[in-house]
Design an enzyme around this catalytic site. Structure first.
Site, PDB file in Angstrom:
ATOM      1  N   ASN A   1     -51.458   8.429 114.403  1.00  0.00           N
ATOM      2  CA  ASN A   1     -51.591   8.087 112.847  1.00  0.00           C
ATOM      3  C   ASN A   1     -52.300   6.700 112.596  1.00  0.00           C
ATOM      4  O   ASN A   1     -52.984   6.624 111.556  1.00  0.00           O
ATOM      5  CB  ASN A   1     -50.029   7.821 112.536  1.00  0.00           C
ATOM      6  CG  ASN A   1     -49.115   9.088 112.391  1.00  0.00           C
ATOM      7  OD1 ASN A   1     -49.354   9.569 111.355  1.00  0.00           O
ATOM      8  ND2 ASN A   1     -48.390   9.618 113.279  1.00  0.00           N
TER       9      ASN A   1
ATOM     10  N   MET B   1     -42.256   1.744 118.504  1.00  0.00           N
ATOM     11  CA  MET B   1     -40.788   2.246 118.990  1.00  0.00           C
ATOM     12  C   MET B   1     -39.873   1.065 119.294  1.00  0.00           C
ATOM     13  O   MET B   1     -39.600   0.811 120.149  1.00  0.00           O
ATOM     14  CB  MET B   1     -40.897   3.137 120.294  1.00  0.00           C
ATOM     15  CG  MET B   1     -41.651   4.446 120.060  1.00  0.00           C
ATOM     16  SD  MET B   1     -40.983   5.311 118.399  1.00  0.00           S
ATOM     17  CE  MET B   1     -41.580   6.730 118.898  1.00  0.00           C
TER      18      MET B   1
ATOM     19  N   LEU C   1     -37.373  -3.549 114.004  1.00  0.00           N
ATOM     20  CA  LEU C   1     -37.722  -4.902 113.476  1.00  0.00           C
ATOM     21  C   LEU C   1     -36.483  -5.576 112.819  1.00  0.00           C
ATOM     22  O   LEU C   1     -35.313  -4.779 112.475  1.00  0.00           O
ATOM     23  CB  LEU C   1     -38.597  -4.812 112.253  1.00  0.00           C
ATOM     24  CG  LEU C   1     -40.086  -4.365 112.638  1.00  0.00           C
ATOM     25  CD1 LEU C   1     -40.999  -4.337 111.434  1.00  0.00           C
ATOM     26  CD2 LEU C   1     -40.787  -5.345 113.827  1.00  0.00           C
TER      27      LEU C   1
ATOM     28  N   ASN D   1     -42.895   3.138 107.207  1.00  0.00           N
ATOM     29  CA  ASN D   1     -42.841   3.633 108.459  1.00  0.00           C
ATOM     30  C   ASN D   1     -43.121   5.238 108.330  1.00  0.00           C
ATOM     31  O   ASN D   1     -42.784   5.786 107.147  1.00  0.00           O
ATOM     32  CB  ASN D   1     -41.447   3.570 109.227  1.00  0.00           C
ATOM     33  CG  ASN D   1     -41.150   4.215 110.275  1.00  0.00           C
ATOM     34  OD1 ASN D   1     -42.079   4.166 111.357  1.00  0.00           O
ATOM     35  ND2 ASN D   1     -40.202   4.845 110.464  1.00  0.00           N
TER      36      ASN D   1
ATOM     37  N   HIS E   1     -41.863   9.014 110.094  1.00  0.00           N
ATOM     38  CA  HIS E   1     -40.909   9.429 110.920  1.00  0.00           C
ATOM     39  C   HIS E   1     -41.255  11.055 110.958  1.00  0.00           C
ATOM     40  O   HIS E   1     -41.304  11.750 109.753  1.00  0.00           O
ATOM     41  CB  HIS E   1     -39.447   9.048 110.269  1.00  0.00           C
ATOM     42  CG  HIS E   1     -38.404   9.651 111.237  1.00  0.00           C
ATOM     43  ND1 HIS E   1     -38.169   8.926 112.422  1.00  0.00           N
ATOM     44  CD2 HIS E   1     -37.406  10.788 110.940  1.00  0.00           C
ATOM     45  CE1 HIS E   1     -37.242   9.636 112.774  1.00  0.00           C
ATOM     46  NE2 HIS E   1     -36.921  10.614 112.278  1.00  0.00           N
TER      47      HIS E   1
ATOM     48  N   GLU F   1     -48.342  14.397 109.127  1.00  0.00           N
ATOM     49  CA  GLU F   1     -48.087  13.099 108.983  1.00  0.00           C
ATOM     50  C   GLU F   1     -49.173  12.219 108.706  1.00  0.00           C
ATOM     51  O   GLU F   1     -49.238  11.412 107.797  1.00  0.00           O
ATOM     52  CB  GLU F   1     -47.620  12.762 110.579  1.00  0.00           C
ATOM     53  CG  GLU F   1     -46.167  12.923 110.992  1.00  0.00           C
ATOM     54  CD  GLU F   1     -45.611  12.301 112.194  1.00  0.00           C
ATOM     55  OE1 GLU F   1     -46.258  11.193 112.561  1.00  0.00           O
ATOM     56  OE2 GLU F   1     -44.945  13.096 112.932  1.00  0.00           O
TER      57      GLU F   1
HETATM   58  C1  GAR Z   1     -45.097  10.191 115.411  1.00  0.00           C
HETATM   59  O1  GAR Z   1     -44.916  11.359 115.444  1.00  0.00           O
HETATM   60  C2  GAR Z   1     -44.195   9.545 114.620  1.00  0.00           C
HETATM   61  O2  GAR Z   1     -43.685  10.064 113.523  1.00  0.00           O
HETATM   62  C3  GAR Z   1     -43.383   9.176 115.641  1.00  0.00           C
HETATM   63  O3  GAR Z   1     -43.805   8.745 116.898  1.00  0.00           O
HETATM   64  C4  GAR Z   1     -45.047   9.578 116.943  1.00  0.00           C
HETATM   65  C5  GAR Z   1     -46.342   8.467 117.021  1.00  0.00           C
HETATM   66  O4  GAR Z   1     -47.459   9.203 117.298  1.00  0.00           O
HETATM   67  N1  GAR Z   1     -42.347   7.872 115.094  1.00  0.00           N
HETATM   68  C6  GAR Z   1     -41.116   7.934 115.370  1.00  0.00           C
HETATM   69  O5  GAR Z   1     -40.501   8.794 115.834  1.00  0.00           O
HETATM   70  C7  GAR Z   1     -40.481   6.725 114.635  1.00  0.00           C
HETATM   71  N2  GAR Z   1     -38.936   6.784 114.668  1.00  0.00           N
HETATM   72  P1  GAR Z   1     -48.895   8.388 117.261  1.00  0.00           P
HETATM   73  O6  GAR Z   1     -48.759   7.279 118.277  1.00  0.00           O
HETATM   74  O7  GAR Z   1     -49.885   9.501 117.650  1.00  0.00           O
HETATM   75  O8  GAR Z   1     -48.994   8.202 115.820  1.00  0.00           O
END
Ligand code: GAR
Length: 205
Positions: free
Chosen positions: A14, A95, A98, A112, A114, A179
């Site tokens: 992301n 992860m 805050l 954020n 999700h 995303e």
């Molecule tokens: C993504 O799928 C994001 O939506 C999720 O972690 C992944 C990170 O991927 N976030 C959560 O689950 C937060 N609760 P990335 O490091 O490739 O962006």
């Protein structure tokens, strides 16, 4: 102009979508960018520095209380001129939850991504939760961060189909594609001052 911080813990896909969005001028009105990771092994941290030449900071939380950790983040943000009046903090696979200290200081300036259609499937392993629940549609959500987990005002959502043959990995990859699109779009709406929050709901100005 908005100064942006991207907080990551892992591979940072992301984050890459956001950095490409800025580079390609899809996301406008961004002045400075800083990437912060709480994990030394975060691939995204190295990519940000080496591939994009972005300022990066590693802030590990191992020996710090939640408050000490967040105080450190605030200190770093301010030292890069990412302040509550001109900053936007984007959590991108960050992860760690805050504390109210930073969430209240940067009220409505932390967002954020999700991997579910909130308010369904909050917390960890959202894609597995969706598969276990047998839903036929899932997706992703960009939302403002408040003082609970995955509950803040929703900015954008996109849905994706869930198929009988999906594994967690396959569904996660299908969601991830969306995303990347909605995160860039939401940031651009923010940096162009197009978002309005009223009664915990986001609308376009
Ligand atoms: C993504 O799928 C994001 O939506 C999720 O972690 C992944 C990170 O991927 N976030 C959560 O689950 C937060 N609760 P990335 O490091 O490739 O962006």
């Amino acid at each position: 102009m908005v100064n942006l911080a991207i907080l990551i813990s892992g591979r940072g896909s992301n984050m890459i979508a956001i950095l490409d969005g800025i580079k390609n001028k899809y996301i406008l009105n961004v002045n400075k960018v800083l990437v912060i990771s709480n994990k030394r092994e975060s691939i995204g941290l190295h990519l940000a520095k080496d591939r994009y030449g972005i300022n990066t900071e590693l802030i590990m939380n191992d020996n710090l209380s939640n408050n000490e950790f967040d105080e450190k983040i605030v200190h770093i943000l301010k030292s890069y001129d990412i302040k509550p009046r001109n900053g936007l903090v984007c959590l991108a696979g960050f992860m760690k939850i805050l504390s109210p200290y930073i969430v209240n200081m940067y009220k409505n300036r932390i967002i954020n991504i999700h991997p579910s259609l909130l308010p369904s499937f909050k917390g960890l392993h959202a894609q597995k939760q969706a598969l276990d629940a047998g839903v036929k549609i899932s997706g992703c959500t960009v939302h403002f961060v408040d003082n609970a987990v995955d509950t803040g005002p929703i900015i954008l959502q996109e849905c994706v189909p869930v198929f009988d043959t999906d594994t967690e990995l396959v569904l996660s990859e299908r969601i991830l594609i969306e995303e990347h699109k909605i995160y860039k779009k939401a940031i651009n709406l923010f940096t162009n001052d197009k978002l309005k929050i009223e009664n915990n709901k986001v609308s376009l100005k």
